[in-house]
Write a protein that holds these residues in place. Structure first.
Motif, PDB file in Angstrom:
ATOM      1  N   ILE A 242       8.530 118.884 -51.595  1.00  0.00           N
ATOM      2  CA  ILE A 242       7.558 119.561 -50.741  1.00  0.00           C
ATOM      3  C   ILE A 242       6.130 119.216 -51.153  1.00  0.00           C
ATOM      4  N   SER A 243       5.819 119.308 -52.435  1.00  0.00           N
ATOM      5  CA  SER A 243       4.454 119.056 -52.894  1.00  0.00           C
ATOM      6  C   SER A 243       4.056 117.597 -52.694  1.00  0.00           C
ATOM      7  N   THR A 244       4.991 116.670 -52.935  1.00  0.00           N
ATOM      8  CA  THR A 244       4.684 115.248 -52.754  1.00  0.00           C
ATOM      9  C   THR A 244       4.455 114.941 -51.278  1.00  0.00           C
ATOM     10  N   SER A 245       5.268 115.518 -50.397  1.00  0.00           N
ATOM     11  CA  SER A 245       5.101 115.295 -48.958  1.00  0.00           C
ATOM     12  C   SER A 245       3.750 115.811 -48.485  1.00  0.00           C
ATOM     13  N   LYS A 246       3.362 117.001 -48.943  1.00  0.00           N
ATOM     14  CA  LYS A 246       2.070 117.560 -48.549  1.00  0.00           C
ATOM     15  C   LYS A 246       0.921 116.708 -49.060  1.00  0.00           C
ATOM     16  N   THR A 247       1.015 116.258 -50.310  1.00  0.00           N
ATOM     17  CA  THR A 247      -0.044 115.427 -50.887  1.00  0.00           C
ATOM     18  C   THR A 247      -0.215 114.128 -50.114  1.00  0.00           C
ATOM     19  N   LEU A 248       0.902 113.555 -49.689  1.00  0.00           N
ATOM     20  CA  LEU A 248       0.864 112.280 -48.974  1.00  0.00           C
ATOM     21  C   LEU A 248       0.688 112.456 -47.465  1.00  0.00           C
ATOM     22  N   GLY A 249       0.579 113.714 -47.019  1.00  0.00           N
ATOM     23  CA  GLY A 249       0.281 113.967 -45.612  1.00  0.00           C
ATOM     24  C   GLY A 249       1.439 113.785 -44.669  1.00  0.00           C
ATOM     25  N   ARG A 250       2.667 114.076 -45.134  1.00  0.00           N
ATOM     26  CA  ARG A 250       3.834 113.969 -44.268  1.00  0.00           C
ATOM     27  C   ARG A 250       4.445 115.350 -44.052  1.00  0.00           C
ATOM     28  N   PRO A 251       4.790 115.708 -42.817  1.00  0.00           N
ATOM     29  CA  PRO A 251       5.460 116.992 -42.572  1.00  0.00           C
ATOM     30  C   PRO A 251       6.783 117.057 -43.319  1.00  0.00           C
ATOM     31  N   VAL A 252       7.143 118.253 -43.789  1.00  0.00           N
ATOM     32  CA  VAL A 252       8.376 118.416 -44.565  1.00  0.00           C
ATOM     33  C   VAL A 252       9.181 119.594 -44.018  1.00  0.00           C
TER      34      VAL A 252
END
Length: 453
Positions: A242-252
């Motif tokens: 979740i945190s990596t997806s948010k940091t990279l700007g991808r919906p999760v």
């Protein structure tokens, strides 16, 4: 407005409830691991007719090993069992017989049933039941020490063409192993749908950042993932995805056993409520129901409970301030700061590609996001993303037209006070975020209290 979106799997239990479910559901999921071409096409037709404002996620099966049509088998601890294509526990995929070894442990039905392999031949596997349970048709099989070369099968590529012909908004890739799997799918899709990579293999966790960067969205598929990495490791890995997806700007998306007890009961367990709330606090874009709505006894109640849990938890979600990776991200971050300082009622985003909306959404602003886009496909895809409400508009040719359009829609909604407008200049190429404006709707013409950055 609920900002965390709801994805619901369509199945026999929910086919006649699509219209009622659509009051809460943002995205309907059609699982291509089941049914035939005619039934899948019928599912999509019903969604388009009865829930025209909802988007559609079509899920490909991937290299998933499954039990055949065996009806119901009660397995006891210590019982000897036979796997073969023709009898016993039927498994037709030859990959199964070439993958298991003597001493391997086979996990079935999300790990609830464990069987230790005692003998392997060309098309038969014998074993002893370690953990007993009731086995039914089409349950998944996991072999934790199995390493596959690719998560995308020839069957997936065939079903991918079917999904595109049905105009899916998102295509879910099961058992993604590497960024190469995602690239291979995107070459076939050619921008006609978003690719959602399901993280459910140990190899995917090891290649997490590269997979997320290549994907349009990501799913935390906790069922097979928990079996693969061990349940005790699942909470940490979930937070990491979740945190990596948010940091990279991808919906999760969070999936699997969300309100599993509601398959049979009209109310969820307390632990499930806490799990959903914690997922909301972690900042997922969407939460998905599977068996709860596909085959459960209370599909509508499950969706309503999920809606209630989310809405009661969302005021605890904190805005995030990841380090901008470039000027576009810096402008999006500035829009959040401006909205907070001015106590703006709304952030209005104009986007052609969807990227500006994604850049703002990942910051989790407290102000709702109204997204205006001239592209209906972009509008449908953004329905998966946190906090975004989409409206399809005629594309403006200048910044002045864009601002007038934003103000017009704010007034239609009855919004008063200040709003922040953030966009890419319509005269430049799509994908840029280079414009912010603070606009006070209470001013007659909005000129004296308007600031442009």
């Amino acid at each position: 407005m609920r900002r965390t979106k709801i994805v619901a799997t369509l199945g026999p239990s929910s086919l006649k409830l699509i219209s009622q479910l659509s009051k809460f559901v943002d995205v309907f999921r059609v699982n291509f691991a089941h049914g035939d071409e005619n039934s899948r096409r019928e599912y999509v037709r019903l969604i388009r007719e009865e829930a025209p404002d909802s988007s559609i996620l079509i899920d490909l099966p991937g290299p998933k090993l499954r039990v055949g049509d065996i009806g119901r088998m009660e397995l006891k601890r210590g019982q000897e069992v036979l796997f073969s294509p023709k009898g016993g526990i039927t498994v037709e995929d030859p990959v199964f017989y070439s993958s298991v070894k003597e001493g391997s442990v086979i996990l079935i039905s999300d790990g609830l049933i464990r069987i230790k392999v005692t003998n392997v031949s060309e098309d038969e596997v014998r074993g002893v039941v370690l953990d007993e349970g009731v086995l039914t048709s089409r349950k998944g099989i996991n072999i934790p020490d199995l390493n596959l070369r690719s998560g995308l099968t020839q069957r997936d590529l065939e079903l991918l063409e079917e999904a595109i012909s049905l105009k899916a908004d998102y295509v879910g890739l099961s058992f993604v192993l590497s960024a190469e799997d995602v690239r291979k799918a995107k070459e076939r899709i050619k921008g006609r749908a978003w690719v959602v990579s399901k993280i459910e293999k140990r190899q995917a966790v090891e290649n997490l950042k590269q997979i997320i960067l290549e994907s349009d969205a990501v799913m935390v598929a906790r069922g097979d993932l928990g079996v693969e990495i061990g349940l005790e490791n699942l909470p940490y890995v979930q937070r990491k995805i979740i945190s990596t997806s948010k940091t990279l700007g991808r919906p999760v998306i969070l999936a699997t056993q969300v309100l599993e007890s509601m398959v049979l009961n009209p109310m969820p367990w307390r632990a499930e409520v806490i799990d959903v709330a914690n997922s909301v606090y972690q900042g997922v874009d969407a939460i998905m129901l599977s068996d709860e709505t596909a085959s459960g006894s209370y599909p509508l109640e499950a969706v309503r409970y999920l809606h209630r849990i989310i809405t009661s938890s969302e005021d605890k979600v904190r805005s995030t301030r990841p380090t901008p990776s470039g000027p576009d991200d810096a402008v999006a971050s500035a829009s959040l700061a401006l909205a907070e300082t001015s106590k703006s009622k709304l952030i209005v985003v104009h986007t052609r590609s969807g990227l500006t909306a994604l850049r703002v959404s990942r910051l989790r602003p407290r102000s709702p996001i109204l997204c205006l886009t001239p592209d209906p496909e972009v509008a449908r895809r953004l329905r998966l993303c946190w906090g975004i409400t989409t409206v399809v508009v005629k594309g403006p040719s200048s910044l002045d037209e864009m601002v007038s359009l934003a103000v017009e829609h704010c007034r239609r909604l009855g919004v008063k006070g200040s709003v922040v407008i953030v966009a890419g200049d319509p005269s430049t190429e799509p994908g840029r975020t280079d414009f912010i404006k603070l606009h006070n709707l209470d001013e007659e013409k909005g000129l004296k209290s308007t600031k442009k950055i």
